[in-house]
Design a protein around this motif. Structure first.
Motif, PDB file in Angstrom:
ATOM      1  N   ASN A  26       0.907  -1.198  -0.040  1.00 38.89           N
ATOM      2  CA  ASN A  26       0.080   0.007  -0.043  1.00 38.89           C
ATOM      3  C   ASN A  26       0.812   1.381  -0.030  1.00 38.89           C
ATOM      4  O   ASN A  26       1.900   1.243   0.631  1.00 38.89           O
ATOM      5  N   TYR A  27       0.322   2.309  -0.738  1.00 41.16           N
ATOM      6  CA  TYR A  27       1.314   3.495  -0.698  1.00 41.16           C
ATOM      7  C   TYR A  27       1.159   4.151   0.769  1.00 41.16           C
ATOM      8  O   TYR A  27       0.048   4.594   1.315  1.00 41.16           O
ATOM      9  N   ASP A  28       2.362   4.373   1.114  1.00 41.81           N
ATOM     10  CA  ASP A  28       2.384   4.850   2.672  1.00 41.81           C
ATOM     11  C   ASP A  28       3.663   5.631   2.738  1.00 41.81           C
ATOM     12  O   ASP A  28       5.011   4.786   2.419  1.00 41.81           O
ATOM     13  N   LEU A  29       3.827   6.766   2.645  1.00 35.37           N
ATOM     14  CA  LEU A  29       4.935   7.567   2.812  1.00 35.37           C
ATOM     15  C   LEU A  29       5.933   7.387   3.780  1.00 35.37           C
ATOM     16  O   LEU A  29       7.328   7.275   3.444  1.00 35.37           O
ATOM     17  N   LYS A  30       5.345   7.050   4.950  1.00 33.94           N
ATOM     18  CA  LYS A  30       6.311   6.607   5.994  1.00 33.94           C
ATOM     19  C   LYS A  30       7.287   5.332   5.818  1.00 33.94           C
ATOM     20  O   LYS A  30       8.200   5.000   5.960  1.00 33.94           O
ATOM     21  N   GLU A  31       6.282   4.364   4.972  1.00 35.32           N
ATOM     22  CA  GLU A  31       7.085   3.009   4.634  1.00 35.32           C
ATOM     23  C   GLU A  31       8.135   3.278   3.557  1.00 35.32           C
ATOM     24  O   GLU A  31       9.078   2.798   3.503  1.00 35.32           O
ATOM     25  N   LEU A  32       7.724   4.282   2.702  1.00 30.47           N
ATOM     26  CA  LEU A  32       8.535   4.474   1.542  1.00 30.47           C
ATOM     27  C   LEU A  32       9.837   5.442   1.864  1.00 30.47           C
ATOM     28  O   LEU A  32      10.909   4.958   1.450  1.00 30.47           O
ATOM     29  N   ASP A  33       9.715   6.007   2.998  1.00 31.01           N
ATOM     30  CA  ASP A  33      10.801   6.874   3.398  1.00 31.01           C
ATOM     31  C   ASP A  33      11.745   6.002   4.163  1.00 31.01           C
ATOM     32  O   ASP A  33      12.930   5.982   4.053  1.00 31.01           O
ATOM     33  N   LYS A  34      11.093   5.081   4.917  1.00 31.66           N
ATOM     34  CA  LYS A  34      11.910   3.840   5.465  1.00 31.66           C
ATOM     35  C   LYS A  34      12.777   3.093   4.594  1.00 31.66           C
ATOM     36  O   LYS A  34      14.159   2.900   4.917  1.00 31.66           O
ATOM     37  N   GLU A  38      16.738   2.629   4.151  1.00 32.58           N
ATOM     38  CA  GLU A  38      17.287   1.601   4.052  1.00 32.58           C
ATOM     39  C   GLU A  38      18.260   1.112   2.567  1.00 32.58           C
ATOM     40  O   GLU A  38      19.428   0.815   2.718  1.00 32.58           O
ATOM     41  N   ILE A  39      17.654   1.626   1.353  1.00 30.65           N
ATOM     42  CA  ILE A  39      18.299   1.377   0.276  1.00 30.65           C
ATOM     43  C   ILE A  39      19.434   2.382   0.196  1.00 30.65           C
ATOM     44  O   ILE A  39      20.771   2.009  -0.383  1.00 30.65           O
ATOM     45  N   GLY A  40      19.193   3.767   0.717  1.00 26.86           N
ATOM     46  CA  GLY A  40      20.479   4.648   0.628  1.00 26.86           C
ATOM     47  C   GLY A  40      21.548   4.208   1.459  1.00 26.86           C
ATOM     48  O   GLY A  40      22.686   4.238   0.827  1.00 26.86           O
ATOM     49  N   SER A 146      19.243  17.906   4.298  1.00 29.17           N
ATOM     50  CA  SER A 146      19.877  17.140   5.648  1.00 29.17           C
ATOM     51  C   SER A 146      19.757  15.845   5.921  1.00 29.17           C
ATOM     52  O   SER A 146      20.430  15.184   6.708  1.00 29.17           O
ATOM     53  N   LYS A 147      18.690  15.249   5.107  1.00 32.73           N
ATOM     54  CA  LYS A 147      18.583  13.639   5.098  1.00 32.73           C
ATOM     55  C   LYS A 147      19.651  13.111   4.788  1.00 32.73           C
ATOM     56  O   LYS A 147      20.337  13.228   3.828  1.00 32.73           O
ATOM     57  N   PRO A 148      19.964  11.926   5.391  1.00 31.90           N
ATOM     58  CA  PRO A 148      21.246  11.234   5.256  1.00 31.90           C
ATOM     59  C   PRO A 148      21.248  10.738   4.039  1.00 31.90           C
ATOM     60  O   PRO A 148      22.626  10.483   3.463  1.00 31.90           O
ATOM     61  N   TYR A 149      20.329  10.057   3.176  1.00 33.35           N
ATOM     62  CA  TYR A 149      20.444   9.757   1.853  1.00 33.35           C
ATOM     63  C   TYR A 149      19.591  10.467   0.771  1.00 33.35           C
ATOM     64  O   TYR A 149      18.806   9.947  -0.082  1.00 33.35           O
ATOM     65  N   SER A 150      19.832  11.835   0.979  1.00 35.35           N
ATOM     66  CA  SER A 150      18.903  12.856   0.055  1.00 35.35           C
ATOM     67  C   SER A 150      19.516  12.901  -1.002  1.00 35.35           C
ATOM     68  O   SER A 150      18.820  13.463  -2.055  1.00 35.35           O
ATOM     69  N   HIS A 151      20.907  12.576  -1.343  1.00 27.30           N
ATOM     70  CA  HIS A 151      21.576  12.916  -2.755  1.00 27.30           C
ATOM     71  C   HIS A 151      22.213  11.604  -3.367  1.00 27.30           C
ATOM     72  O   HIS A 151      22.776  10.867  -2.498  1.00 27.30           O
ATOM     73  N   VAL A 152      22.297  11.528  -4.345  1.00 25.53           N
ATOM     74  CA  VAL A 152      23.351  10.610  -5.073  1.00 25.53           C
ATOM     75  C   VAL A 152      24.520  10.988  -5.253  1.00 25.53           C
ATOM     76  O   VAL A 152      25.644  10.514  -5.300  1.00 25.53           O
ATOM     77  N   ASP A 153      24.861  12.432  -5.224  1.00 25.15           N
ATOM     78  CA  ASP A 153      26.044  12.932  -5.393  1.00 25.15           C
ATOM     79  C   ASP A 153      25.567  14.277  -4.850  1.00 25.15           C
ATOM     80  O   ASP A 153      24.680  14.649  -4.180  1.00 25.15           O
ATOM     81  N   GLY A 154      26.644  15.536  -4.968  1.00 24.93           N
ATOM     82  CA  GLY A 154      26.511  16.778  -4.226  1.00 24.93           C
ATOM     83  C   GLY A 154      25.239  17.557  -4.614  1.00 24.93           C
ATOM     84  O   GLY A 154      24.973  18.310  -3.706  1.00 24.93           O
ATOM     85  N   HIS A 156      22.434  16.183  -6.783  1.00 23.06           N
ATOM     86  CA  HIS A 156      21.163  15.457  -7.472  1.00 23.06           C
ATOM     87  C   HIS A 156      20.495  14.389  -6.410  1.00 23.06           C
ATOM     88  O   HIS A 156      21.270  13.920  -5.642  1.00 23.06           O
ATOM     89  N   GLY A 157      19.334  14.342  -6.629  1.00 24.65           N
ATOM     90  CA  GLY A 157      18.361  14.005  -5.563  1.00 24.65           C
ATOM     91  C   GLY A 157      18.504  12.204  -5.677  1.00 24.65           C
ATOM     92  O   GLY A 157      18.814  11.594  -6.543  1.00 24.65           O
ATOM     93  N   GLY A 158      18.565  11.977  -4.383  1.00 24.33           N
ATOM     94  CA  GLY A 158      18.613  10.445  -3.932  1.00 24.33           C
ATOM     95  C   GLY A 158      17.243   9.873  -3.435  1.00 24.33           C
ATOM     96  O   GLY A 158      16.281  10.558  -3.596  1.00 24.33           O
ATOM     97  N   ARG A 159      17.298   8.868  -3.088  1.00 27.88           N
ATOM     98  CA  ARG A 159      16.095   7.872  -2.715  1.00 27.88           C
ATOM     99  C   ARG A 159      15.125   8.573  -1.770  1.00 27.88           C
ATOM    100  O   ARG A 159      13.797   8.824  -2.271  1.00 27.88           O
ATOM    101  N   GLN A 160      15.712   9.396  -0.667  1.00 31.23           N
ATOM    102  CA  GLN A 160      14.737   9.971   0.277  1.00 31.23           C
ATOM    103  C   GLN A 160      14.077  11.272  -0.370  1.00 31.23           C
ATOM    104  O   GLN A 160      13.235  11.585  -0.042  1.00 31.23           O
ATOM    105  N   SER A 161      14.982  11.940  -1.194  1.00 32.70           N
ATOM    106  CA  SER A 161      14.474  13.312  -1.915  1.00 32.70           C
ATOM    107  C   SER A 161      13.331  12.884  -2.697  1.00 32.70           C
ATOM    108  O   SER A 161      12.412  13.639  -2.881  1.00 32.70           O
TER     109      SER A 161
END
Length: 199
Positions: A26-34, A38-40, A146-154, A156-161
């Motif tokens: 199910n679409y759940d933003l908390k689950e997706l962020d978690k 984890e993937i990050g 500031s999220k720990p896995y917000s970027h793939v590099d300096g 560009h957006g990562g998974r949490q973004s």
């Protein structure tokens, strides 16, 4: 071989075959962020910035020391690109469009490592926000850098973004089209004064 099967796949085909089964039922933003966290974490083992290992190794890795305090004099608040943005905004206004803007600030720890002054980074956000809001463009997001896995590099957006972006874009796209657009366009944003102004 498996490698040959990957060639020729578009992003959707690749995601459908190899990635979608990791998503919650199910679409759940908390689950997706978690899950994004984890993937990050799993994908960012070789550096302290939370960048994807492959990107870090390819673009930064062995040259990390050369980036230390390399951008102490970089200014993003002084740029002709603010007037370029104004050209785009004017086009949206002329076409009576109601866009949603996504801005990806420099990753927090990377900005500190490269010596980009915090005031300069914050100044970009203030300047862009003023240019948009003062003319009636109210749909925008400055992604949380500031999220720990917000970027793939300096920059560009990562998974949490992408989870954060989805959280605002999904409801925006479900809203009825805004037909009561009333922009107050200001030619000052084309000026050299604005390009160089700090706010």
């Amino acid at each position: 071989p498996e490698e040959d099967k990957l060639r020729g796949m578009n992003n959707y085909q690749y995601a459908n075959k190899y990635k979608l089964d990791h998503l919650p039922d199910n679409y759940d933003l908390k689950e997706l962020d978690k899950l994004a966290y984890e993937i990050g974490k799993e994908s960012s083992q070789n550096n302290q910035f939370g960048f994807f290992d492959v990107k870090y190794e390819k673009d930064i890795g062995k040259n990390l020391k050369k980036f230390k305090n390399s951008r102490t004099k970089t200014t993003y608040t002084h740029s002709i690109e603010y007037s370029d943005l104004q050209l785009v905004l004017q086009e949206f206004a002329d076409l009576k469009m109601d866009p949603y803007f996504i801005f990806m600030p420099i990753e927090n720890d990377w900005g500190d490592y490269t010596g980009q002054p915090r005031a300069e980074r914050d100044g970009v956000v203030k300047k862009l926000e003023h240019q948009l809001k003062s003319q009636g463009f109210n749909n925008y997001l400055f992604v949380d850098e500031s999220k720990p896995y917000s970027h793939v590099d300096g920059a560009h957006g990562g998974r949490q973004s992408w989870v954060e972006v989805d959280a605002v874009l999904n409801p925006f796209l479900m809203e009825p089209v805004n037909k009561n657009i009333n922009y107050q366009m200001n030619d000052y944003f084309y000026s050299k004064e604005w390009q160089e102004e700090k706010i």
